[in-house]
Design a protein around this motif. Structure first.
Motif, mmCIF file in Angstrom:
data_model
loop_
_atom_site.group_PDB
_atom_site.id
_atom_site.type_symbol
_atom_site.label_atom_id
_atom_site.label_comp_id
_atom_site.label_asym_id
_atom_site.label_seq_id
_atom_site.Cartn_x
_atom_site.Cartn_y
_atom_site.Cartn_z
ATOM 1 N N LYS A 24 -12.619 -10.030 -13.468
ATOM 2 C CA LYS A 24 -11.676 -10.027 -12.352
ATOM 3 C C LYS A 24 -12.245 -9.231 -11.174
ATOM 4 O O LYS A 24 -12.829 -8.160 -11.355
ATOM 5 N N LEU A 25 -12.060 -9.764 -9.982
ATOM 6 C CA LEU A 25 -12.467 -9.076 -8.768
ATOM 7 C C LEU A 25 -11.384 -8.077 -8.382
ATOM 8 O O LEU A 25 -10.199 -8.397 -8.362
ATOM 9 N N ARG A 26 -11.823 -6.874 -8.044
ATOM 10 C CA ARG A 26 -10.895 -5.829 -7.621
ATOM 11 C C ARG A 26 -10.778 -5.880 -6.092
ATOM 12 O O ARG A 26 -11.762 -5.657 -5.387
ATOM 13 N N ILE A 27 -9.562 -6.150 -5.615
ATOM 14 C CA ILE A 27 -9.328 -6.402 -4.193
ATOM 15 C C ILE A 27 -8.412 -5.339 -3.607
ATOM 16 O O ILE A 27 -7.419 -4.937 -4.214
ATOM 17 N N GLY A 28 -8.742 -4.895 -2.393
ATOM 18 C CA GLY A 28 -7.877 -4.025 -1.614
ATOM 19 C C GLY A 28 -7.442 -4.720 -0.340
ATOM 20 O O GLY A 28 -8.122 -5.628 0.149
ATOM 21 N N ALA A 53 -5.405 -1.802 -4.570
ATOM 22 C CA ALA A 53 -5.059 -0.792 -3.568
ATOM 23 C C ALA A 53 -4.733 -1.447 -2.237
ATOM 24 O O ALA A 53 -5.104 -2.593 -1.969
ATOM 25 N N GLY A 54 -4.030 -0.681 -1.416
ATOM 26 C CA GLY A 54 -3.721 -1.121 -0.064
ATOM 27 C C GLY A 54 -3.527 0.078 0.840
ATOM 28 O O GLY A 54 -3.179 1.173 0.383
ATOM 29 N N ALA A 55 -3.758 -0.142 2.130
ATOM 30 C CA ALA A 55 -3.628 0.950 3.093
ATOM 31 C C ALA A 55 -2.930 0.457 4.348
ATOM 32 O O ALA A 55 -3.177 -0.663 4.809
ATOM 33 N N ASP A 56 -2.059 1.304 4.891
ATOM 34 C CA ASP A 56 -1.407 1.013 6.170
ATOM 35 C C ASP A 56 -1.118 2.338 6.861
ATOM 36 O O ASP A 56 -0.680 3.296 6.217
ATOM 37 N N GLU A 77 -2.424 5.755 3.406
ATOM 38 C CA GLU A 77 -2.225 5.626 4.847
ATOM 39 C C GLU A 77 -3.564 5.457 5.560
ATOM 40 O O GLU A 77 -3.611 4.917 6.667
ATOM 41 N N SER A 78 -4.631 5.882 4.932
ATOM 42 C CA SER A 78 -5.970 5.796 5.512
ATOM 43 C C SER A 78 -6.819 4.785 4.740
ATOM 44 O O SER A 78 -6.991 4.921 3.528
ATOM 45 N N TYR A 79 -7.350 3.797 5.453
ATOM 46 C CA TYR A 79 -8.219 2.826 4.775
ATOM 47 C C TYR A 79 -9.502 3.495 4.290
ATOM 48 O O TYR A 79 -10.094 3.089 3.282
ATOM 49 N N LYS A 80 -9.926 4.534 4.990
ATOM 50 C CA LYS A 80 -11.132 5.246 4.556
ATOM 51 C C LYS A 80 -10.895 5.965 3.236
ATOM 52 O O LYS A 80 -11.744 5.933 2.333
ATOM 53 N N ASP A 81 -9.737 6.605 3.112
ATOM 54 C CA ASP A 81 -9.405 7.252 1.841
ATOM 55 C C ASP A 81 -9.344 6.236 0.707
ATOM 56 O O ASP A 81 -9.796 6.504 -0.416
ATOM 57 N N MET A 82 -8.778 5.082 0.986
ATOM 58 C CA MET A 82 -8.692 4.029 -0.025
ATOM 59 C C MET A 82 -10.082 3.598 -0.471
ATOM 60 O O MET A 82 -10.374 3.528 -1.677
ATOM 61 N N ILE A 83 -10.950 3.316 0.478
ATOM 62 C CA ILE A 83 -12.296 2.849 0.157
ATOM 63 C C ILE A 83 -13.098 3.934 -0.544
ATOM 64 O O ILE A 83 -13.867 3.670 -1.484
ATOM 65 N N THR A 85 -11.940 6.232 -2.443
ATOM 66 C CA THR A 85 -11.322 6.657 -3.696
ATOM 67 C C THR A 85 -11.289 5.592 -4.782
ATOM 68 O O THR A 85 -11.497 5.898 -5.957
ATOM 69 N N VAL A 86 -11.033 4.353 -4.395
ATOM 70 C CA VAL A 86 -10.755 3.300 -5.370
ATOM 71 C C VAL A 86 -11.952 2.354 -5.493
ATOM 72 O O VAL A 86 -12.385 1.762 -4.494
ATOM 73 N N PRO A 87 -12.501 2.158 -6.697
ATOM 74 C CA PRO A 87 -13.578 1.174 -6.880
ATOM 75 C C PRO A 87 -13.052 -0.240 -6.605
ATOM 76 O O PRO A 87 -12.043 -0.658 -7.177
#
Length: 375
Positions: A24-28, A53-56, A77-83, A85-87
């Motif tokens: 499975k592909l992991r998608i944000g 994951a998702g960010a807004d 809230e931060s797309y940078k934090d999401m990227i 942090t989450v593989p």
């Protein structure tokens, strides 16, 4: 009398399912507003996808987005934090136009593939920066032009590429809505600091892609006499509501373009592709985000006499995937197989260069040269 062989333009609706892998592909998802819902709904139909994951930037918006779909995913809230942090394997960028470039480039720099909503960017410089980051990363960016998957849109390209029209020399395209300002979707569409572009970026990019893709995406050279306007009801806009321009392309092709969100007219005209052997008329629609509802017509001479041929509308088989699902699926397949982006930035860079040229020409009141740097 000679007749056009329609078998030359047959459409294959068969879906190739042989390229699905077991992983499975992991998608944000970056940006969980309006268009993100379409991405989410389509991803949820895919058996080889896990939304992780998702960010807004709006507090709590991403969390509520996932709750609505009953999806267990991390919210930021931060797309940078999401990227950071989450593989993940890939992200959909569904943010304001003005942040398309920064989100996409950051994702690429961190080893992620990107499905980028249209328009690609606001400026040509931003589009070039994305292309360079993509090339350096070895990942792909596919730009969200789902009309390409419509059988009738594909027929336009097949007719042109068959040589039936001869050498293309003039194109008229665009479109417009009688009352179609998209504020019911989101007021950010008309805010300069978020959208950056108005009708020309929202729906104009579709009509440009339709004809440029059909003729092989020749390089744009100049934009002449571009006009940007607004109707009286749009005087609070920070972006354009109307645009028109003449664009000169490589191969001695002239592109006559116009687009509007709100106009006191039922149509700004059909799309016309004129060639040395024949011409193609594509019936107008309010927005080229999908298909059209009337047959196309080919005009040419047979035995010295003018004739015209109606091209029957093509209908997708019942139960086949919708266009948005096709967009999502083609991106996932490219990621899974390591193949090229379905809608590559190398093409949409030219689309964005034209839009950038229209805005610059309008601002200066004169013709502008389109200079696209090497990637």
């Amino acid at each position: 009398m000679a007749q056009l062989d329609m078998n030359n333009f047959a459409v294959d609706f068969t879906e190739d399912k042989s390229i699905r892998s077991g992983r499975k592909l992991r998608i944000g998802i970056i940006g969980t507003g309006g268009i993100a819902n379409s991405h989410m709904q389509s991803y949820m139909k895919q058996s080889d996808v896990e939304i992780v994951a998702g960010a807004d930037i709006i507090p709590d918006k991403a969390r509520k987005f996932f709750e609505k779909y009953e999806v267990q995913a991390r919210s930021f809230e931060s797309y940078k934090d999401m990227i950071d942090t989450v593989p993940m394997d890939a992200v959909s960028v569904c943010t304001y136009n003005c942040s398309h470039a920064e989100c996409t480039i950051y994702a690429l720099e961190h080893g992620l593939h990107v499905l980028l909503e249209k328009p690609m960017t606001v400026t040509l410089d931003e589009a070039v920066a994305i292309c360079r980051a993509e090339k350096k990363s070895g990942k792909i960016v596919s730009v969200g032009f789902q009309p390409r998957y419509d059988a009738n849109m594909q027929m336009i390209k097949k007719i042109v590429q068959s040589g039936e029209l001869g050498q293309i020399y003039y194109i008229q395209t665009g479109g417009g809505r009688r009352h179609g300002i998209p504020v019911s979707w989101s007021e950010t569409f008309i805010e300069k600091d978020k959208a950056g572009l108005g009708a020309v970026g929202d729906i104009g990019c579709y009509s440009l892609d339709m004809v440029l893709n059909a003729i092989g995406y020749p390089k744009p050279l100049t934009v002449t006499y571009a006009q940007i306007g607004k109707p009286e009801c749009a005087n609070k806009f920070g972006v354009d509501d109307f645009a028109s321009a003449y664009i000169r392309l490589e191969g001695n092709i002239v592109l006559d373009f116009r687009i509007a969100w709100y106009m006191h007219l039922d149509t700004s005209g059909d799309t016309i592709i004129m060639g040395s052997k024949g011409s193609l008329r594509i019936p107008s629609t309010e927005c080229w985000n999908g298909t059209f509802c009337s047959p196309m017509t080919i005009y040419r001479d047979v035995a010295g006499e003018p004739v015209q041929l109606s091209i029957p509308l093509l209908r997708s088989p019942e139960g086949s995937a919708n266009l948005f699902d096709c967009k999502i699926r083609s991106f996932l397949d490219a990621v899974q197989t390591g193949s090229d982006a379905p809608v590559p930035t190398s093409q949409i860079l030219y689309n964005q260069a034209i839009i950038d040229g229209i805005m610059r020409s309008s601002a200066t009141g004169r013709e502008v040269i389109i200079d696209i740097p090497e990637i």
